[in-house]
Write a protein that holds these residues in place. Sequence first.
Motif, PDB file in Angstrom:
ATOM      1  N   MET A 181       0.859  -1.160   0.000  1.00 13.42           N
ATOM      2  CA  MET A 181       0.000   0.000   0.000  1.00 13.42           C
ATOM      3  C   MET A 181       0.909   1.229   0.000  1.00 13.42           C
ATOM      4  O   MET A 181       1.791   1.341   0.844  1.00 13.42           O
ATOM      5  CB  MET A 181      -0.889  -0.055   1.245  1.00 13.42           C
ATOM      6  N   VAL A 207      -4.064   7.161   0.931  1.00 13.80           N
ATOM      7  CA  VAL A 207      -3.579   6.063   0.106  1.00 13.80           C
ATOM      8  C   VAL A 207      -3.405   6.595  -1.307  1.00 13.80           C
ATOM      9  O   VAL A 207      -4.304   7.220  -1.855  1.00 13.80           O
ATOM     10  CB  VAL A 207      -4.584   4.892   0.085  1.00 13.80           C
ATOM     11  N   LEU A 248      -3.682   4.604   8.502  1.00 18.48           N
ATOM     12  CA  LEU A 248      -4.864   5.320   8.006  1.00 18.48           C
ATOM     13  C   LEU A 248      -5.889   5.549   9.115  1.00 18.48           C
ATOM     14  O   LEU A 248      -6.513   6.606   9.179  1.00 18.48           O
ATOM     15  CB  LEU A 248      -5.501   4.554   6.847  1.00 18.48           C
ATOM     16  N   ALA A 249      -6.041   4.569   9.997  1.00 21.91           N
ATOM     17  CA  ALA A 249      -7.004   4.695  11.100  1.00 21.91           C
ATOM     18  C   ALA A 249      -6.535   5.697  12.153  1.00 21.91           C
ATOM     19  O   ALA A 249      -7.340   6.435  12.720  1.00 21.91           O
ATOM     20  CB  ALA A 249      -7.242   3.333  11.743  1.00 21.91           C
ATOM     21  N   GLU A 258      -3.155  -0.006   7.142  1.00 25.22           N
ATOM     22  CA  GLU A 258      -4.498   0.169   7.700  1.00 25.22           C
ATOM     23  C   GLU A 258      -4.448   0.852   9.064  1.00 25.22           C
ATOM     24  O   GLU A 258      -5.263   1.720   9.369  1.00 25.22           O
ATOM     25  CB  GLU A 258      -5.219  -1.178   7.797  1.00 25.22           C
ATOM     26  N   LYS A 259      -3.473   0.481   9.891  1.00 27.34           N
ATOM     27  CA  LYS A 259      -3.326   1.121  11.201  1.00 27.34           C
ATOM     28  C   LYS A 259      -3.008   2.607  11.049  1.00 27.34           C
ATOM     29  O   LYS A 259      -3.569   3.449  11.750  1.00 27.34           O
ATOM     30  CB  LYS A 259      -2.220   0.444  12.012  1.00 27.34           C
ATOM     31  N   GLN A 310      -2.781   0.902  -4.241  1.00 27.91           N
ATOM     32  CA  GLN A 310      -2.399  -0.363  -3.654  1.00 27.91           C
ATOM     33  C   GLN A 310      -2.600  -1.453  -4.686  1.00 27.91           C
ATOM     34  O   GLN A 310      -3.108  -1.186  -5.771  1.00 27.91           O
ATOM     35  CB  GLN A 310      -3.226  -0.640  -2.401  1.00 27.91           C
ATOM     36  N   ALA A 360      -0.038  -4.228   4.324  1.00 28.15           N
ATOM     37  CA  ALA A 360      -1.468  -3.975   4.544  1.00 28.15           C
ATOM     38  C   ALA A 360      -1.793  -3.693   6.004  1.00 28.15           C
ATOM     39  O   ALA A 360      -2.546  -2.767   6.313  1.00 28.15           O
ATOM     40  CB  ALA A 360      -2.291  -5.150   4.034  1.00 28.15           C
ATOM     41  N   GLU A 361      -1.209  -4.458   6.922  1.00 32.72           N
ATOM     42  CA  GLU A 361      -1.505  -4.281   8.347  1.00 32.72           C
ATOM     43  C   GLU A 361      -1.066  -2.900   8.843  1.00 32.72           C
ATOM     44  O   GLU A 361      -1.849  -2.170   9.458  1.00 32.72           O
ATOM     45  CB  GLU A 361      -0.810  -5.366   9.162  1.00 32.72           C
TER      46      GLU A 361
END
Length: 103
Positions: free
Chosen positions: A1, A46, A37-38, A34-35, A49, A30-31
């Motif tokens: 990503m 992003v 972005l949160a 995502e963290k 991806q 990915a892990e």
Amino acid sequence: MLIEAYQPLRIRLKSGEIRMEPGHPLEFNAEDGEKLLARAPGKVRVIYQAGSMITWQRADGRQHTGVVDFLHTDPTGTAWAFVTVLDGGWAAVNVKFVREVNP
């Protein structure tokens, strides 16, 4: 990503600290992506991806479209998208030449 910061940021991950600068997207798994972005809404975005459709301009001025298979950042910091081209074959695309992204 591939993720880009809107402002200079210092991020702490399990693997260590990362500094992000606007205009210099970084590749995240990915892990971690995502963290990030949160935890930093409105501060990062992003770029694209795996699975994103991109259009890029070649040196001869022609445009091509393809689907991102994976991303890679080389030792010089240049980000590359390895793409399956819609008209057949594949390409390694320097992300600075990407003109359009359809996630």
